[in-house]
Design a protein around this motif. Structure first.
Motif, PDB file in Angstrom:
ATOM      1  N   UNK A 132      -2.877  -1.945  12.048  1.00 22.46           N
ATOM      2  CA  UNK A 132      -4.146  -1.208  11.923  1.00 22.46           C
ATOM      3  C   UNK A 132      -4.216  -0.644  10.512  1.00 22.46           C
ATOM      4  N   UNK A 133      -5.269  -1.014   9.756  1.00 22.09           N
ATOM      5  CA  UNK A 133      -5.290  -0.696   8.330  1.00 22.09           C
ATOM      6  C   UNK A 133      -6.234   0.439   7.957  1.00 22.09           C
ATOM      7  N   UNK A 134      -7.152   0.793   8.842  1.00 25.69           N
ATOM      8  CA  UNK A 134      -8.039   1.927   8.592  1.00 25.69           C
ATOM      9  C   UNK A 134      -8.706   1.855   7.230  1.00 25.69           C
ATOM     10  N   UNK A 135      -8.572   2.938   6.461  1.00 25.08           N
ATOM     11  CA  UNK A 135      -9.196   3.018   5.143  1.00 25.08           C
ATOM     12  C   UNK A 135      -8.183   2.817   4.014  1.00 25.08           C
ATOM     13  N   UNK A 136      -7.081   2.144   4.290  1.00 27.05           N
ATOM     14  CA  UNK A 136      -6.035   1.951   3.278  1.00 27.05           C
ATOM     15  C   UNK A 136      -6.412   0.889   2.245  1.00 27.05           C
TER      16      UNK A 136
END
Length: 271
Positions: A132-136
């Motif tokens: 899960x990368x979200x806002x990275x």
């Protein structure tokens, strides 16, 4: 396969190899070691410390440029792009009493935000992991898995025949009518992973630390669920130089975002 896919493939293999390598020794020690109490009242054993050291040594050997924050040693978040957050034995009380549900939890953070989570439950031979990368700004493999098979949260609307998991410090929620059947697992990561796998529609932990939830935060969202921090919505990214050893992070996981409005008011009493 691009560089990120290759890197995360190596990360997954490392987690599988490292956790299975220590599992047999831990299984032998389960129920046969005497615990001592830490300042926060949680238990620790020589097995926790051994597993902690073994995992840290493995990380240092395979990923020498990565930082590490673990339950039993370093609690200060380091100034490194990549950092592992480790719980060598999640569910130490179960472990010391011979209750055969406990876990090894590894979360990998990029610039302070978890992007990969891995939790191994040795006695059940279940390996949960997710991306899960979200806002990275990163991209790579997606999804949540158990033993290599995709998992997802339940699509059901919660009813009295569905399960919701509590921890020992969240029983206050039962002072009011509750819409689901209650279960108590005694292992923070597995409590919440049952939401990711679809077995439960929700779960709450009143006083987890960052090592309890870093890995499952990834896996639950990768499985289609919603993870809510009840006290500190902006927990991630972690802050360089901050000590997370005594920071409790009340957390709620639900199967679908639309049911946050059902469960959140019922569990906010734990904060």
């Amino acid at each position: 396969m691009d560089k990120m896919e290759q890197f995360l493939s190596e990360v997954l293999h490392f987690c599988q190899k490292t956790t299975t390598a220590i599992a047999d020794t831990l299984i032998e020690k389960a129920g046969n070691v005497s615990p001592t109490a830490k300042d926060d009242g949680s238990l620790v054993t020589s097995a926790d410390r051994w597993a902690d050291q073994t995992i840290r040594d493995a990380i240092a050997s395979k990923f020498p440029n990565h930082g590490v924050l673990t339950e039993e040693t370093t609690h200060i978040f380091p100034d490194q792009d990549w950092c592992w957050i480790v719980d060598p034995i999640d569910g130490t009380t179960n472990f010391t009493r011979g209750v055969p549900i406990w876990a090894i939890s590894l979360g990998l953070l990029y610039h302070g935000t978890p992007v990969f989570g891995f939790v191994y439950v040795p006695t059940l031979k279940q390996s949960f992991y997710g991306y899960w990368y979200g806002e990275t700004g990163l991209s790579g493999p997606t999804g949540a898995y158990c033993n290599g098979q995709p998992i997802s949260t339940s699509q059901d609307t919660p009813t009295k025949s569905h399960l919701f998991n509590l921890c020992a410090r969240s029983t206050k929620v039962l002072q009011q009518p509750f819409p689901c059947k209650i279960r108590m697992i005694g292992v923070a990561s597995y409590n919440l992973l049952l939401v990711a796998s679809g077995a439960a529609v929700g779960g709450v932990e009143a006083t987890p630390k960052v090592w309890d939830i870093a890995a499952v935060w990834v896996i639950i969202q990768a499985a289609g669920g919603t993870f809510i921090f009840l006290k500190d919505p902006s927990l991630f990214p972690l802050i360089i130089g901050e000590n997370y050893g005594k920071k409790s992070i009340p957390s709620l996981a639900v199967n679908q975002a639309e049911f946050v409005s059902l469960f959140k008011p019922l569990v906010e009493c734990i904060v």
